[in-house]
Design an enzyme around this catalytic site. Structure first.
Site, short mmCIF file in Angstrom:
data_model
loop_
_atom_site.label_atom_id
_atom_site.label_comp_id
_atom_site.label_asym_id
_atom_site.label_seq_id
_atom_site.Cartn_x
_atom_site.Cartn_y
_atom_site.Cartn_z
N HIS A 261 0.83 -1.22 0.00
CA HIS A 261 0.00 0.00 0.00
C HIS A 261 0.85 1.26 0.00
O HIS A 261 0.36 2.35 -0.32
CB HIS A 261 -1.07 -0.03 1.10
N ASP B 117 1.30 -7.65 2.38
CA ASP B 117 1.42 -6.22 2.10
C ASP B 117 2.88 -5.80 1.90
O ASP B 117 3.47 -5.14 2.76
CB ASP B 117 0.76 -5.44 3.25
N SER C 28 4.02 2.26 8.43
CA SER C 28 3.80 1.27 7.38
C SER C 28 5.09 1.02 6.63
O SER C 28 5.77 1.96 6.23
CB SER C 28 2.75 1.78 6.40
N1 ARG Z 1 -4.97 0.79 7.86
C1 ARG Z 1 -3.70 0.94 7.22
C2 ARG Z 1 -3.28 2.40 7.29
O1 ARG Z 1 -3.75 3.12 8.06
C3 ARG Z 1 -3.67 0.39 5.85
C4 ARG Z 1 -4.43 1.17 4.81
C5 ARG Z 1 -4.31 0.59 3.44
N2 ARG Z 1 -5.02 -0.65 3.27
C6 ARG Z 1 -6.34 -0.73 2.95
N3 ARG Z 1 -6.89 -1.92 2.85
N4 ARG Z 1 -7.07 0.33 2.70
O2 ARG Z 1 -2.71 3.03 6.46
N1 GLU Z 2 -1.33 1.54 7.71
C1 GLU Z 2 -0.67 2.58 8.43
C2 GLU Z 2 0.29 3.37 7.53
O1 GLU Z 2 0.15 3.40 6.37
C3 GLU Z 2 0.03 1.98 9.57
C4 GLU Z 2 -0.98 1.52 10.45
C5 GLU Z 2 -1.13 2.40 11.65
O2 GLU Z 2 -1.71 3.49 11.59
O3 GLU Z 2 -0.63 1.90 12.64
O4 GLU Z 2 1.15 4.06 7.97
#
Ligand code: ARG
Ligand code: GLU
Length: 710
Positions: free
Chosen positions: A83, A219, A645
């Site tokens: 991502h 990921d 991330s």
């Molecule tokens: N929750 C994660 C973050 O805050 C991953 C976001 C990307 N993945 C998704 N399935 N939308 O960035």
């Molecule tokens: N998915 C988050 C990011 O892109 C990390 C997850 C979180 O917020 O801990 O940085």
């Protein structure tokens, strides 16, 4: 009473100091070394961060502007999340080369794809410059004068250091402005895409599983950093060579067991662990629930249409992801704060802080802080709410947001230079094509009706944009809006842009969607911002003092500064958790779970045939766990946030165990209060990453570049 308070303070402090919490400054890690080693670490703080010899820090990078990555070979090979690489994968994708769907693997270096605009930043050194930056500054000064002095001091210092180095020099505040550190960074600009799995693997579970454990997302994506022949950053050139880092990470195939020490090294963006109770309460129980409710209603509308139509599903996939990410996270914040009694615990702590203030005259600076916090946050609340409606209700009406692109053009006159007009028209044509490609009007009409109704019902006339005050019947307004506004029709917009003449500006200026957009912006500029800005300025000063007061009150305690997008080390244990009574989560997932989730009819759960084949043959090679299964992801009690991330999660020997990519939604309150019982970060197991590269994609040459510890 006082004794009880002291006991509670002690309890809270000891929870706070409990391993797991804290985003530590790498250059000060020697203060944590003992605890880390007691928890199982077998290396030293100096192995993690040193400026005298190579250390793990030399392998950790800021990837682009928002993620972390790590270098895993002597040839600049870099790992980050799928991502995080997503935009770059998408940029290289087309109908003929659909890398998002099918994945991409460069089979040799000539096939790697340049990504102009992508940067990789490596920290070379940091220095404590608090004394120099706060020279001649004190807390009794007017805030404006104080900040001016600080700005001047920083400017002088940066100029001085710049004379002595080629690195990029910057200074950042820590501990809410009580300390300052200077950072020397090297910024690489030739970064190439090397490989990525298909989205069925890299995004497996999609938004349905986002923030959720158990998780099965592969990921990861792979890049390579290039430099000139001397190893210095250089813009893209065919003559550039793979960058040889001072250190690359070794990769462990041993996996991790429950209770094993682990640490994450990366770039957390923002946390607010030192807010007063009133602010946490407001965030968790006023602001977040409004945003969750509004977004939830929009997501329901999206879902309903997405289920009916494949094309709409694709059109709204990314919008759904964007809205859904915050929606789920904030739900977790509210639930976590309340479940954990976060506000009450902060209140207890604050009572003891107040007692501490009363104990000495010299603490006059702090004595009114808490009372003032309550007042200021109360004064801020209606405007924060108004802002939440503006961004989550008003601007999520797509026709308004799209019309906003034309705001600049609408202010042009017959005298605007034709060159500027042409440029503006050209960029609007692009914006318009992109907008209509993913626009489905019935959704937007329904969103508009629902959001405007919400607005009228919950926000009084003074706290909403003025155009809303003229609406008598929402349905009628929305119907006329979509009939009259040119922004509802691609044909009309194209016609307008293709045949643009200054005399057409009048028509644009009267467009109801543009008028609504302008009314929202005016509301922000004339009402919301002028009220919020001075309060926020006061709060920044008060928060700095409150932080300082807390540090004076507990001089023995190790405090960790809030995340500010600089390199940090956080540590804890590999472990599962109990999110609810009777529910117990194991710390890892396996390929079996992917097969369990498989559903060819649901986009998020389609499994690649090749992956099934490997699963059926149990063809895991040396990447299998000692239990014989293929581990996919695991949880740990390591304090992380957005920006982490792609960060490496490392074992007791500093070897790579996996890539951090998410948290469990039950513990997302960790941005405000960390609770080691329920806050868990989620990482993809490095063995799954290598298995996909080697066995699934046939890119074993990449694994061969790495230093593998079996
Ligand atoms: N929750 C994660 C973050 O805050 C991953 C976001 C990307 N993945 C998704 N399935 N939308 O960035
Ligand atoms: N998915 C988050 C990011 O892109 C990390 C997850 C979180 O917020 O801990 O940085």
């Amino acid at each position: 009473m006082k004794k009880l308070h002291l006991l509670i303070v002690f309890l809270i402090s000891s929870i706070m100091a409990f391993a797991g919490e804290g985003m530590w400054i790498p250059m000060l890690l020697q203060y944590n070394e003992k605890e880390m080693q007691e928890m199982g670490m077998r290396i030293t703080a100096d192995d993690i961060y040193s400026i005298n010899h190579s250390s793990l820090k030399d392998a950790i990078v800021l990837f682009g502007g928002g993620c972390t990555g790590e270098i895993v070979s002597d040839y600049g090979l870099l790992l980050t999340n799928h991502h995080c690489g997503y935009d770059w994968i998408q940029k290289h994708s087309s109908v003929e080369h659909d890398y998002l769907t099918n994945g991409f693997w460069a089979m040799d270096r000539s096939q790697e794809l340049p990504c102009p605009g992508l940067t990789v930043t490596i920290l070379r050194e940091m220095r404590d410059v608090t004394e120099k930056v706060t020279f001649n500054v004190n807390d009794d000064m007017e805030e404006k004068e104080r900040q001016q002095l600080i700005d001047e001091n920083m400017k002088k210092l940066i100029a001085e250091v710049e004379k002595t180095t080629d690195y990029k020099v910057s200074i950042k505040p820590y501990f809410l402005g009580n300390e300052y550190y200077l950072l020397l960074n090297e910024v690489f600009t030739d970064v190439r895409l090397v490989g990525c799995p298909p989205s069925n693997i890299g995004k497996f579970g999609g938004d349905t599983d986002n923030w959720v454990w158990p998780r099965h997302t592969g990921d990861f994506s792979v890049f390579r950093v290039y430099a000139d022949k001397d190893g210095h950053p250089a813009t893209y050139s065919a003559d550039n060579v793979p960058y040889k880092p001072a250190k690359h990470l070794d990769v462990s195939l041993k996996g991790a067991d429950e209770g094993d020490f682990a640490f994450v090294f990366g770039y957390p963006a923002r946390t607010s662990e030192y807010l007063p109770a009133v602010a946490v309460d407001q965030e968790a129980n006023v602001i977040d629930p409004i945003a969750v409710r509004l977004r939830g209603e929009i997501l329901d509308i999206y879902n309903q249409y997405q289920e009916q139509d494949r094309k709409v599903r694709i059109q709204y996939a990314s919008k759904h992801a964007g809205l859904g990410n915050g929606w789920k996270k904030w739900m977790g914040v509210t639930e976590g704060i309340n479940h954990f009694h976060g506000v009450e615990k902060k209140r207890f702590y604050e009572e003891s802080f107040q007692d501490w203030c009363y104990q000495s005259r010299q603490r006059y600076l702090y004595i009114n802080l808490l009372k003032q916090f309550d007042e200021k946050y109360k004064a801020l609340e209606p405007y924060k709410v108004a802002y939440t409606y503006l961004t989550n209700a008003g601007l999520n009406i797509e026709i308004f947001d799209f019309a906003g692109n034309f705001n600049k053009l609408s202010k042009f006159t017959a005298d605007t230079p034709s060159e500027e007009v042409e440029q503006t028209i050209a960029s609007l044509k692009k914006a318009s094509a992109a907008f209509f490609k993913d626009y489905y009007q019935p959704i937007d009409e329904e969103v508009a009706k629902t959001m405007l109704r919400e607005y009228l019902e919950h926000q009084s006339a003074d706290f909403r944009p003025s155009f809303l005050n003229e609406i008598k019947d929402v349905d009628a307004y929305v119907e006329i809006l979509f009939k009259k506004s040119m922004f509802a029709s691609e044909e009309k917009v194209n016609d307008f842009l293709d045949n643009f003449k200054p005399k057409h500006l009048k028509k644009l200026q009267k467009d109801p969607a543009l008028l609504a957009y302008q009314s929202m912006i005016d509301f922000y500029l004339d009402v919301v911002n002028p009220k919020m800005k001075p309060i926020n300025d006061d709060l920044a000063r008060m928060q700095r003092l409150y932080m300082k007061g807390q540090m004076l009150m507990e001089p023995e305690k190790r405090f960790s500064p809030d995340a500010n997008f600089t390199l940090r080390v956080t540590y804890g244990k590999v472990e599962g958790f109990k999110p609810q009574d009777g529910k117990n989560y194991r710390h890892f997932t396996t390929l079996e779970g992917i097969m369990e989730k498989e559903n060819p009819d649901i986009y998020d759960y389609v499994v690649e045939p090749r992956l099934k084949e490997l699963y059926n043959n149990k063809d895991y090679g040396r990447y299998a766990d000692k239990d014989g299964t293929m581990h996919v992801a695991f949880t740990a009690s390591v304090h992380t946030t957005g920006g982490n991330s792609g960060s490496p999660i490392l074992n007791a020997d500093g070897q790579l165990l996996g890539l951090n990519f998410d948290r469990c939604w039950e513990g997302t309150m960790s941005d405000l209060i960390y609770d080691p019982d329920i806050c868990r970060n989620i990482s993809v197991d490095i063995r799954y990453v290598l298995f996909i590269m080697d066995k699934f994609a046939g890119a074993k040459h990449l694994v061969d570049e790495m230093t593998i510890v079996e």
